[in-house]
Design a protein around this motif. Sequence first.
Motif, PDB file in Angstrom:
ATOM      1  N   HIS A  58       0.944  -1.257   0.172  1.00 50.28           N
ATOM      2  CA  HIS A  58      -0.153   0.007   0.025  1.00 50.28           C
ATOM      3  C   HIS A  58       0.753   1.124  -0.008  1.00 50.28           C
ATOM      4  N   GLN A  59       1.981   1.115   0.546  1.00 48.77           N
ATOM      5  CA  GLN A  59       3.078   2.181   0.636  1.00 48.77           C
ATOM      6  C   GLN A  59       3.899   2.109  -0.502  1.00 48.77           C
ATOM      7  N   ASN A  60       3.710   1.180  -1.600  1.00 46.17           N
ATOM      8  CA  ASN A  60       4.572   1.188  -2.616  1.00 46.17           C
ATOM      9  C   ASN A  60       5.928   0.809  -2.535  1.00 46.17           C
ATOM     10  N   PHE A  61       6.074  -0.149  -1.720  1.00 44.25           N
ATOM     11  CA  PHE A  61       7.320  -0.883  -1.362  1.00 44.25           C
ATOM     12  C   PHE A  61       7.459  -1.834  -2.447  1.00 44.25           C
ATOM     13  N   ASP A  62       8.903  -2.064  -2.818  1.00 42.49           N
ATOM     14  CA  ASP A  62       9.086  -3.219  -3.672  1.00 42.49           C
ATOM     15  C   ASP A  62       9.595  -4.341  -2.785  1.00 42.49           C
ATOM     16  N   VAL A  63       8.655  -5.311  -2.565  1.00 41.05           N
ATOM     17  CA  VAL A  63       8.913  -6.480  -1.524  1.00 41.05           C
ATOM     18  C   VAL A  63       9.142  -7.771  -2.076  1.00 41.05           C
ATOM     19  N   THR A  64      10.249  -8.112  -1.476  1.00 46.45           N
ATOM     20  CA  THR A  64      10.735  -9.602  -1.560  1.00 46.45           C
ATOM     21  C   THR A  64      10.625 -10.334  -0.395  1.00 46.45           C
ATOM     22  N   SER A  65       9.875 -11.545  -0.413  1.00 46.81           N
ATOM     23  CA  SER A  65       9.493 -12.391   0.865  1.00 46.81           C
ATOM     24  C   SER A  65      10.478 -13.638   0.509  1.00 46.81           C
ATOM     25  N   ILE A  66      11.195 -14.180   1.715  1.00 47.87           N
ATOM     26  CA  ILE A  66      12.289 -15.159   1.734  1.00 47.87           C
ATOM     27  C   ILE A  66      11.798 -15.954   2.911  1.00 47.87           C
ATOM     28  N   SER A  67      11.363 -17.288   2.413  1.00 50.60           N
ATOM     29  CA  SER A  67      10.964 -18.138   3.694  1.00 50.60           C
ATOM     30  C   SER A  67      11.121 -19.347   3.133  1.00 50.60           C
ATOM     31  N   ARG A  68      11.395 -20.459   4.014  1.00 49.82           N
ATOM     32  CA  ARG A  68      11.550 -21.755   3.519  1.00 49.82           C
ATOM     33  C   ARG A  68      10.339 -22.514   2.866  1.00 49.82           C
ATOM     34  N   SER A  69       9.181 -21.936   2.715  1.00 50.89           N
ATOM     35  CA  SER A  69       7.843 -22.434   2.048  1.00 50.89           C
ATOM     36  C   SER A  69       7.768 -21.590   0.697  1.00 50.89           C
TER      37      SER A  69
END
Length: 197
Positions: free
Chosen positions: A23-34
């Motif tokens: 919503h705040q226009n971040f470029d998001v990368t999510s890193i997780s084991r799944s």
Amino acid sequence: MKKMVIFGGSGFLGREIIQQALHQNFDVTSISRSGAPEVRESWMNKVCWLKADVFDPSMWREKLVDVDVVIDAIGVLIGDEELYEKMNVLPAKILAKEASTMHVPTFVYISAKSFSEKFLTAYFTSKKEAERAVKFYYPDALIVRPSFMYGKRRKGTTAQAKFIQLAKKIPFVSSKITHLQPQAVEHVAHAIVAKLV
């Protein structure tokens, strides 16, 4: 556009943080084991989902290049001291060290607010130890200590929150759970992202 990398983004609070960040226009990368969640929602298409082992920085280190903020939302609530060390403390040490090495300016650690000296003692101790590890690399890290969080993604938590609020009205019970303040997970996520904008 600010860049955010969140570890544990597929979790209860992690997902809410990501949505607030989008919503705040971040470029998001999510890193997780799944990696990406199995049940897809439309907003998830705006996120770069990476399946990787947090204990092997070579799998994800390059994702920290030119990143503005790293968030450690990894953790387990129920376990023994060995599991707490592995899943609450060690990831914090690894992530803070790697983020510092890659010159990431802001580090956020999701800790927990202790509400009792008798329950979950080892859990709260592990969170404090992780905080110290993070502070070694990031003295100005944003340490977030939510209390009991509830929300629609975690079944039963809304009812539990209502029960806690009722229990707090009973004198001999309320004195034992003074610091246990139920919080909507959406509100916690919003407050975190607001600090990063």
